[in-house]
Motif scaffolding. Structure first.
Motif: not given
Length: 433
Positions: A110, A114, A118, A130, A199
């Motif tokens: 993850s 991410i 991003s 997300r 997040y």
């Protein structure tokens, strides 16, 4: 999506704080500055890899999900009051008991994903990606799980039983049932709250703009807090900094930076430090498992080490040539499969055992195959179409928000009726075209 990288274009100079490569500007500040600049050895710039989908990361996702499913469906239930390690699967369970560490691999991946998805995107883009990624499959899986356990209830010998009521179901659909103090429809959802906190932290960084320098500082500060957090005994630190699992996310982010910007002693240091912390702390995770037999700690340490090694191999680009399409499909099934596998898997195994008395390994394997098929249906019929609609709606809403904010700041905001009329006319125009 393909896994091709852009052409490498080495340039003299260094890495700017924006994370892009550019030649050093010529000095115009005087002789002394020129002498200092020329005294330094030249540092060759490294090529930057553009964010692309990596099939091997999808493969690792599926491995992690299958490992967790193997743990739950072989170790965590009893049949007729008999715990299966003592009777049904006496040898297999001594291996699958370590499958719970697939969660740690999820967190490691993850962090990588991410960071990759991003980069060079705004906070609004991060929020949109997300929400559209997490909620469509989640909603479907919550409703399917609730329906199955209501229509075919089981009790006894399982870590999670009971039928969710409307109050529990409504809270679970928000994905915030844990902070709301509401029981989860399925206990595997606990990992989602961990992800949501990650997040939140990364979104705070994205609000300022993601750059190489800022992300490195973010990793260093977060690692420091995660390392000393348990000693502080602070509930706030535990909730916000996630010290138990933060090193996995941090290592994943560092792996992404290695993949994008190339090898660096600083990034290897962050990655290696995170690995050392994770290896030390995994003993607590293994010790907390009580399957009814002795579980040595060293295999857990080895598994975490292999997970770090696998992600580092991907970060170094050694698997970029692997582009098998079926791996991408497998990766797409991972999320719904993880959400569906536990309670529905228990239900399938328990009722099939009562009806057929087939060997336990046949029941477990059959449940996994059926759940993979159900996951594919959720992905194709719910997740893909609904995610696309959510992305479109959120992007439109954010565009309207920016326009309205800009107009309001300039003192040119339209009255509500006029604004709504303009939006209606615009929609009609698109339909006519």
């Amino acid at each position: 999506m393909t896994n091709e990288n852009t052409a490498d274009r080495p340039l003299p100079g260094g890495i700017r704080s924006s994370g892009t490569l550019s030649p050093e500007p010529p000095s115009s500040q005087g002789k002394g500055v020129v002498e200092v600049a020329t005294a330094r050895p030249a540092i060759a710039a490294r090529p930057v890899r553009e964010p692309v989908r990596l099939a091997t990361l999808d493969a690792l996702r599926l491995v992690a999900a299958l490992a967790v499913a193997a743990f739950h469906l072989t170790v965590a239930w009893r049949i007729d009051g008999v715990r299966e390690p003592e009777h049904f699967l006496p040898h297999l369970t001594h291996v699958t008991v370590y499958g719970f560490l697939g969660v740690e691999l999820f967190f490691l991946i993850s962090g990588f994903v991410i960071g990759m998805s991003s980069w060079n995107r705004s906070l609004g883009d991060f929020f949109t990606s997300r929400v559209s990624r997490l909620y469509p499959a989640y909603w479907a899986c919550v409703l399917i799980t609730a329906a199955v356990v209501t229509l075919a209830p089981i009790s006894g010998g399982l870590p999670v039983t009971g039928r969710p009521g409307l109050r529990e179901l409504a809270a679970n659909l928000t994905m915030l049932q844990e902070p709301l103090g509401i029981p989860a429809v399925d206990t595997v959802y606990w990992t989602l709250f961990v992800e949501l906190r990650f997040y939140l932290l990364f979104a705070a960084l994205a609000a300022f703009g993601l750059t190489y320098r800022r992300v490195v500082i973010f990793c260093a500060v977060w690692m420091t807090v995660a390392a000393i957090g348990p000693a502080l005994g602070s509930r706030v630190v535990d909730v916000l900094a996630i010290p138990q699992y933060a090193p996995y996310f941090i290592a994943g982010i560092a792996a992404f930076l290695i993949h994008r910007f190339g090898r660096s002693a600083l990034l290897f240091g962050i990655y290696g430090f995170a690995w050392l912390v994770c290896v030390e702390r995994v003993s607590d995770r293994v010790s907390g498992i009580d399957p009814g037999f002795h579980v040595p700690v060293w295999p857990g340490m080895l598994i975490v080490t292999l997970a770090f090694a696998a992600v580092l191999v991907i970060a170094l680009g050694w698997t970029d040539h692997i582009r098998w399409r079926w791996l991408t499909v497998a990766g797409a099934l991972t999320y719904p499969f993880y959400l569906l596998h536990q309670r529905i898997g228990y239900t399938l195994v328990r009722h099939a055992h009562q009806a057929t008395r087939l060997p336990a390994w046949v029941l477990v394997l059959g449940a996994i195959v059926l759940l993979l098929g159900l996951s594919w249906l959720v992905h194709r019929l719910v997740e893909r179409p609904l995610a696309a609609r959510i992305r479109t709606s959120l992007r439109r809403s954010l565009t309207e928000l920016r326009s309205a904010s800009a107009a309001d700041a300039n003192g040119t905001a339209l009255p509500r009726q006029a604004r709504e009329g303009r939006l209606v006319r615009s929609a009609r125009g698109r339909e006519e075209r």
